[in-house]
Scaffold this active site. Structure first.
Site, PDB file in Angstrom:
ATOM      1  N   HIS A 228       0.931  -1.194   0.041  1.00 44.96           N
ATOM      2  CA  HIS A 228      -0.136  -0.156  -0.045  1.00 44.96           C
ATOM      3  C   HIS A 228       0.974   1.180   0.038  1.00 44.96           C
ATOM      4  O   HIS A 228       1.579   1.355  -1.006  1.00 44.96           O
ATOM      5  CB  HIS A 228      -0.875  -0.093   1.269  1.00 44.96           C
ATOM      6  CG  HIS A 228      -2.117   0.942   1.335  1.00 44.96           C
ATOM      7  ND1 HIS A 228      -2.315   1.813   0.214  1.00 44.96           N
ATOM      8  CD2 HIS A 228      -3.015   1.149   2.457  1.00 44.96           C
ATOM      9  CE1 HIS A 228      -3.416   2.274   0.753  1.00 44.96           C
ATOM     10  NE2 HIS A 228      -3.768   2.169   1.977  1.00 44.96           N
ATOM     11  N   HIS A 269      -1.678  -1.951  -9.759  1.00 45.16           N
ATOM     12  CA  HIS A 269      -2.524  -1.544  -8.898  1.00 45.16           C
ATOM     13  C   HIS A 269      -3.894  -2.496  -8.802  1.00 45.16           C
ATOM     14  O   HIS A 269      -4.308  -3.130  -9.901  1.00 45.16           O
ATOM     15  CB  HIS A 269      -3.193  -0.215  -9.364  1.00 45.16           C
ATOM     16  CG  HIS A 269      -3.525   0.419  -8.267  1.00 45.16           C
ATOM     17  ND1 HIS A 269      -5.118   0.261  -7.945  1.00 45.16           N
ATOM     18  CD2 HIS A 269      -3.454   1.399  -7.402  1.00 45.16           C
ATOM     19  CE1 HIS A 269      -5.279   0.990  -7.079  1.00 45.16           C
ATOM     20  NE2 HIS A 269      -4.435   1.736  -6.690  1.00 45.16           N
ATOM     21  N   ASP A 327       3.153   5.726  -6.795  1.00 43.70           N
ATOM     22  CA  ASP A 327       4.038   5.533  -5.709  1.00 43.70           C
ATOM     23  C   ASP A 327       5.135   5.650  -6.660  1.00 43.70           C
ATOM     24  O   ASP A 327       6.331   5.978  -5.942  1.00 43.70           O
ATOM     25  CB  ASP A 327       4.107   4.398  -5.190  1.00 43.70           C
ATOM     26  CG  ASP A 327       2.746   4.413  -4.111  1.00 43.70           C
ATOM     27  OD1 ASP A 327       2.776   5.608  -3.561  1.00 43.70           O
ATOM     28  OD2 ASP A 327       1.986   3.548  -3.725  1.00 43.70           O
TER      29      ASP A 327
HETATM   30  N1  CMC Z   1       5.628  -6.997 -10.451  1.00 42.50           N
HETATM   31  C1  CMC Z   1       5.524  -8.069 -11.188  1.00 42.50           C
HETATM   32  N2  CMC Z   1       4.566  -8.566 -11.158  1.00 42.50           N
HETATM   33  C2  CMC Z   1       3.359  -8.210 -10.698  1.00 42.50           C
HETATM   34  C3  CMC Z   1       3.405  -7.052  -9.915  1.00 42.50           C
HETATM   35  C4  CMC Z   1       4.687  -6.455  -9.905  1.00 42.50           C
HETATM   36  N3  CMC Z   1       4.657  -5.351  -9.117  1.00 42.50           N
HETATM   37  N4  CMC Z   1       2.132  -6.843  -9.651  1.00 42.50           N
HETATM   38  C5  CMC Z   1       1.453  -7.690 -10.015  1.00 42.50           C
HETATM   39  N5  CMC Z   1       2.298  -8.770 -10.582  1.00 42.50           N
HETATM   40  C6  CMC Z   1       1.563  -9.854 -11.470  1.00 42.50           C
HETATM   41  C7  CMC Z   1       1.183 -11.095 -10.390  1.00 42.50           C
HETATM   42  O1  CMC Z   1       2.271 -11.851  -9.950  1.00 42.50           O
HETATM   43  C8  CMC Z   1       0.328 -11.509 -10.925  1.00 42.50           C
HETATM   44  O2  CMC Z   1       0.828 -12.428 -11.903  1.00 42.50           O
HETATM   45  P1  CMC Z   1       0.034 -13.955 -12.355  1.00 42.50           P
HETATM   46  O3  CMC Z   1      -1.467 -13.681 -12.893  1.00 42.50           O
HETATM   47  O4  CMC Z   1       1.051 -14.475 -13.390  1.00 42.50           O
HETATM   48  O5  CMC Z   1       0.032 -14.710 -11.185  1.00 42.50           O
HETATM   49  C9  CMC Z   1      -0.593 -10.575 -11.588  1.00 42.50           C
HETATM   50  O6  CMC Z   1       0.385  -9.547 -12.101  1.00 42.50           O
HETATM   51  C10 CMC Z   1      -1.741  -9.913 -10.840  1.00 42.50           C
HETATM   52  O7  CMC Z   1      -1.194  -9.573  -9.608  1.00 42.50           O
HETATM   53  P2  CMC Z   1      -2.244  -9.521  -8.210  1.00 42.50           P
HETATM   54  O8  CMC Z   1      -1.213  -9.770  -7.147  1.00 42.50           O
HETATM   55  O9  CMC Z   1      -3.230 -10.694  -8.294  1.00 42.50           O
HETATM   56  O10 CMC Z   1      -2.712  -8.278  -8.307  1.00 42.50           O
HETATM   57  P3  CMC Z   1      -3.305  -7.556  -6.994  1.00 42.50           P
HETATM   58  O11 CMC Z   1      -4.481  -6.645  -7.405  1.00 42.50           O
HETATM   59  O12 CMC Z   1      -3.648  -8.517  -5.779  1.00 42.50           O
HETATM   60  O13 CMC Z   1      -1.994  -6.643  -6.384  1.00 42.50           O
HETATM   61  C11 CMC Z   1      -0.679  -4.822  -5.903  1.00 42.50           C
HETATM   62  C12 CMC Z   1      -1.896  -5.280  -6.855  1.00 42.50           C
HETATM   63  C13 CMC Z   1      -0.583  -3.326  -6.048  1.00 42.50           C
HETATM   64  C14 CMC Z   1      -0.525  -5.381  -4.362  1.00 42.50           C
HETATM   65  C15 CMC Z   1       0.606  -5.492  -6.841  1.00 42.50           C
HETATM   66  O14 CMC Z   1       0.588  -4.958  -8.301  1.00 42.50           O
HETATM   67  C16 CMC Z   1       1.930  -5.168  -6.196  1.00 42.50           C
HETATM   68  O15 CMC Z   1       2.319  -5.741  -5.327  1.00 42.50           O
HETATM   69  N6  CMC Z   1       2.654  -3.904  -6.846  1.00 42.50           N
HETATM   70  C17 CMC Z   1       3.890  -3.601  -6.199  1.00 42.50           C
HETATM   71  C18 CMC Z   1       3.759  -2.809  -5.016  1.00 42.50           C
HETATM   72  C19 CMC Z   1       3.200  -1.480  -5.220  1.00 42.50           C
HETATM   73  O16 CMC Z   1       3.455  -0.765  -6.172  1.00 42.50           O
HETATM   74  N7  CMC Z   1       2.019  -1.273  -4.432  1.00 42.50           N
HETATM   75  C20 CMC Z   1       1.513   0.279  -4.629  1.00 42.50           C
HETATM   76  C21 CMC Z   1      -0.033  -0.019  -4.916  1.00 42.50           C
HETATM   77  S1  CMC Z   1      -0.482   1.640  -5.365  1.00 42.50           S
HETATM   78  C22 CMC Z   1      -0.767   2.543  -4.107  1.00 42.50           C
HETATM   79  C23 CMC Z   1      -1.669   2.139  -2.893  1.00 42.50           C
HETATM   80  O17 CMC Z   1      -2.769   1.670  -3.425  1.00 42.50           O
HETATM   81  O18 CMC Z   1      -1.405   2.354  -1.834  1.00 42.50           O
END
Ligand code: CMC
Length: 387
Positions: A228, A269, A327
């Protein structure tokens, strides 16, 4: 046991009705009270956007002036907060300290507080928006062993924050207008984002009737994690770890490797499956700030630019709709302004405060129920204690 809908991570469960913020993640749209975020970033300012979030409408000139005056009158914090701060080790993470200092406001403003009274709720909102920059800057000053700076009410909200961060009592305030404007837009872009983890935490805590300052402290705690608000700090740590443009491909490969838990910080995201509209504005500000400071060729910023380009053209990221998020750019701007990495999430918390308090207020001023999720029990069946 009843039959419950199982929705881990709340992927499809609306926890509330709300009239504050609208997001269309597929189209990359973000509206506050109907106004597009890019229009607010171009034409409004942070305090006016706070007013909008809290009150539902933009203020006229008189209402805006009165709001600014009220916020300005509440920027000082009780002297006992400084004593509390003294109890922390210098190297304590600023988010840990901010959670505590905000929690301490609940101790100061509890007796006589009636959350069913709209005037009391309004005062809590004003106090939180006014005091958060003071608390944040005190936290930083304490970490570097400098005396806390008193707020200076002749400065604008963002100028005052930068003054309290970087000024010293021996010198007159000297805040760059370009950096103050960038800071203001960063706050504005973070002001609200509907039911994210921290806002939902504030609502959940608030649904028990808890003290609003304590509810905001719980929101700050939820914001801290790297998935987050902690992502802006994680972005800079990642860029430092990459260290050289020649290693970018290696990190991209790690991010794509399913056996490696590493993710590219600042990408992806939960809601936006398109360019986050805040990122577009942030990217522009980022260019302006780097140019103004003459640091476009700083190796770290060059790594960021190159990483962004490679990821935007890579099949893995395109297929999964993983765009640079807010971010990614905010971390770079904050670093350029001179804000230490450990303070990045504190800046996010400061900016998000009006969103948290607007959601808390919206909930408390209408009929609401205590938030009480259910579960699917997977543990042992009833069994007898061995005797
Ligand atoms: N790098 C590499 N792969 C990723 C990333 C990433 N940053 N984010 C998602 N993926 C992949 C993930 O491995 C999955 O792949 P597969 O379908 O092959 O298993 C797919 O994309 C979908 O990911 P998810 O984990 O199901 O998506 P989510 O909606 O649960 O997670 C997230 C969203 C923001 C937690 C995630 O994208 C992440 O961890 N990003 C990096 C951390 C980050 O930048 N966070 C800030 C978010 S924005 C500000 C806020 O809201 O506070």
């Amino acid at each position: 046991q009843g039959v419950f809908t199982y929705d881990p991570g709340f992927m499809s469960t609306a926890s509330t009705e709300s009239s504050i913020t609208y997001i269309d993640g597929d189209a990359g749209v973000l509206l506050h009270r109907g106004y597009p975020i890019d229009q607010l970033a171009d034409n409004s300012d942070y305090l006016e956007t706070c007013y909008l979030l809290l009150n539902g409408e933009l203020p006229d000139d008189a209402a805006k002036a009165a709001f600014i005056e009220e916020v300005t009158r509440h920027t000082m914090v009780d002297a006992q907060i400084a004593q509390l701060l003294n109890g922390f080790q210098r190297n304590s993470h600023p988010m840990a300290v901010l959670i505590s200092l905000t929690g301490a406001l609940a101790a100061l403003y509890h007796d006589g507080l009636d959350i069913d009274d709209a005037e009391h709720r309004k005062l809590a909102a004003i106090r939180l928006i006014a005091k958060m920059p003071t608390l944040a800057a005190m936290t930083y000053k304490n970490s570097i062993g400098q005396p806390a700076m008193s707020p200076l009410n002749t400065l604008s909200y963002s100028e005052n924050f930068l003054h309290m961060m970087f000024g010293v009592p021996a010198e007159a305030p000297n805040v760059s207008p370009v950096l103050a404007k960038a800071m203001d837009v960063i706050f504005l872009l973070h002001a609200d984002h509907e039911q994210n983890a921290s806002t939902s935490t504030v609502r959940l805590a608030g649904s028990t009737g808890a003290n609003p300052y304590a509810c905001i402290a719980s929101g700050i705690a939820a914001l801290w994690g790297p998935a987050h608000g902690g992502a802006n700090e994680a972005v800079l740590n990642m860029l430092n770890e990459i260290g050289d443009e020649s290693r970018i491909e290696e990190f991209i490969a790690k991010a794509k490797d399913k056996d490696d838990p590493f993710r590219l910080m600042g990408f992806g995201h939960r809601v936006y499956k398109n360019f986050d509209p805040r990122s577009k504005v942030m990217r522009k500000i980022c260019d302006e700030v780097l140019a103004d400071l003459g640091v476009e060729n700083d190796p770290l910023f060059k790594i960021a630019r190159r990483l962004e380009k490679i990821a935007l053209e890579d099949e893995y990221f395109i297929e999964r709709k993983l765009y640079p998020n807010v971010d990614f750019y905010s971390g770079i701007i904050l670093k350029a302004i001179g804000i230490p990495t450990s303070m990045f999430t504190v800046i996010f918390a400061l900016g998000r405060t009006p969103g948290w308090i607007a959601h808390w207020n919206e909930m408390i001023s209408s009929a609401y129920k205590i938030g009480r999720p259910r579960q699917l029990y997977k543990g042992a069946a009833k069994r007898d204690y061995p005797v």
